[in-house]
Design an enzyme around this catalytic site. Structure first.
Site, PDB file in Angstrom:
ATOM      1  N   HIS A   1      -6.695   7.179   2.840  1.00 59.75           N
ATOM      2  CA  HIS A   1      -6.943   5.800   2.438  1.00 59.75           C
ATOM      3  C   HIS A   1      -5.807   4.882   2.903  1.00 59.75           C
ATOM      4  O   HIS A   1      -6.044   3.793   3.421  1.00 59.75           O
ATOM      5  CB  HIS A   1      -7.097   5.752   0.906  1.00 59.75           C
ATOM      6  CG  HIS A   1      -7.297   4.401   0.337  1.00 59.75           C
ATOM      7  ND1 HIS A   1      -8.505   3.750   0.381  1.00 59.75           N
ATOM      8  CD2 HIS A   1      -6.450   3.576  -0.304  1.00 59.75           C
ATOM      9  CE1 HIS A   1      -8.396   2.581  -0.209  1.00 59.75           C
ATOM     10  NE2 HIS A   1      -7.147   2.446  -0.634  1.00 59.75           N
TER      11      HIS A   1
ATOM     12  N   VAL B   1       0.876  -1.177   0.000  1.00 61.62           N
ATOM     13  CA  VAL B   1       0.000   0.000   0.000  1.00 61.62           C
ATOM     14  C   VAL B   1       0.911   1.225   0.000  1.00 61.62           C
ATOM     15  O   VAL B   1       1.636   1.456   0.967  1.00 61.62           O
ATOM     16  CB  VAL B   1      -0.923   0.014   1.237  1.00 61.62           C
ATOM     17  CG1 VAL B   1      -1.876   1.208   1.164  1.00 61.62           C
ATOM     18  CG2 VAL B   1      -1.703  -1.293   1.358  1.00 61.62           C
TER      19      VAL B   1
ATOM     20  N   THR C   1      -4.535  10.916   0.148  1.00 60.95           N
ATOM     21  CA  THR C   1      -5.675  10.852   1.071  1.00 60.95           C
ATOM     22  C   THR C   1      -5.352   9.938   2.242  1.00 60.95           C
ATOM     23  O   THR C   1      -4.315   9.280   2.275  1.00 60.95           O
ATOM     24  CB  THR C   1      -6.929  10.316   0.353  1.00 60.95           C
ATOM     25  OG1 THR C   1      -6.717   8.937   0.025  1.00 60.95           O
ATOM     26  CG2 THR C   1      -7.223  11.106  -0.910  1.00 60.95           C
TER      27      THR C   1
END
Length: 158
Positions: free
Chosen positions: A97, A90, A95
């Site tokens: 997220h 990731v 953002t």
């Protein structure tokens, strides 16, 4: 030790148990495939080098890192699986997220460990950039997949 100071492919061979008869599931996120494929290759090669038979390595893909927890649970509930290795990446974006996904995956994988009383290894990269991810997936900092596989082997010898 900070990754910047350590090669992830270097590990101590202390406390490595005989895993020739053990079965490992490797759950791989398809998101950031260039990175996760490199992590998978590192993990698989490390298992093979340490005596695991190719027929005792089960690969399952999930769409993204968020799905690693459920994929790990499905593998951990199998009686024929001794350890599960979760591989994902990731990359920080603009953002929040990134924060939500990483926290959910870390908690989810931890819960699967405890629920099934089996090693379920967190091999998820959480870098700021694609370059940092590649550096840790076979680049200048080694391969986090190697580290994840060795962690699984060591936990089986605990």
């Amino acid at each position: 030790m900070a990754t910047a100071l350590k090669n992830l492919s270097e590990y101590s061979d202390k406390n490595l148990s005989d895993v020739s008869g053990k079965t490992f599931a490797i759950v791989v996120s398809e998101w950031n495939e260039e990175v996760t494929e490199a992590l998978y290759k590192g993990a698989k090669e490390t298992l093979l080098v340490n005596g695991v038979s190719e027929k005792n390595i089960i690969r399952k893909n999930v769409p993204g890192s968020y799905e690693l927890s459920l994929g790990a649970q499905w593998m951990a509930q199998r009686a024929d699986v001794d350890a599960v290795i979760c591989l994902g990446c990731v990359i920080q974006g603009e953002t929040k997220h990134f924060d939500f996904i990483n926290q959910a995956v870390a908690i989810g994988i931890t819960e699967v460990n405890l629920k099934f009383n089996k090693p379920v290894i967190f091999g998820v990269l959480t870098p700021d950039t694609q370059e940092q991810a590649l550096d840790r997936a076979g680049g200048k900092h080694g391969n986090k997949g190697d580290e994840a596989a060795i962690t699984a082997i060591k936990m089986l010898g605990f």
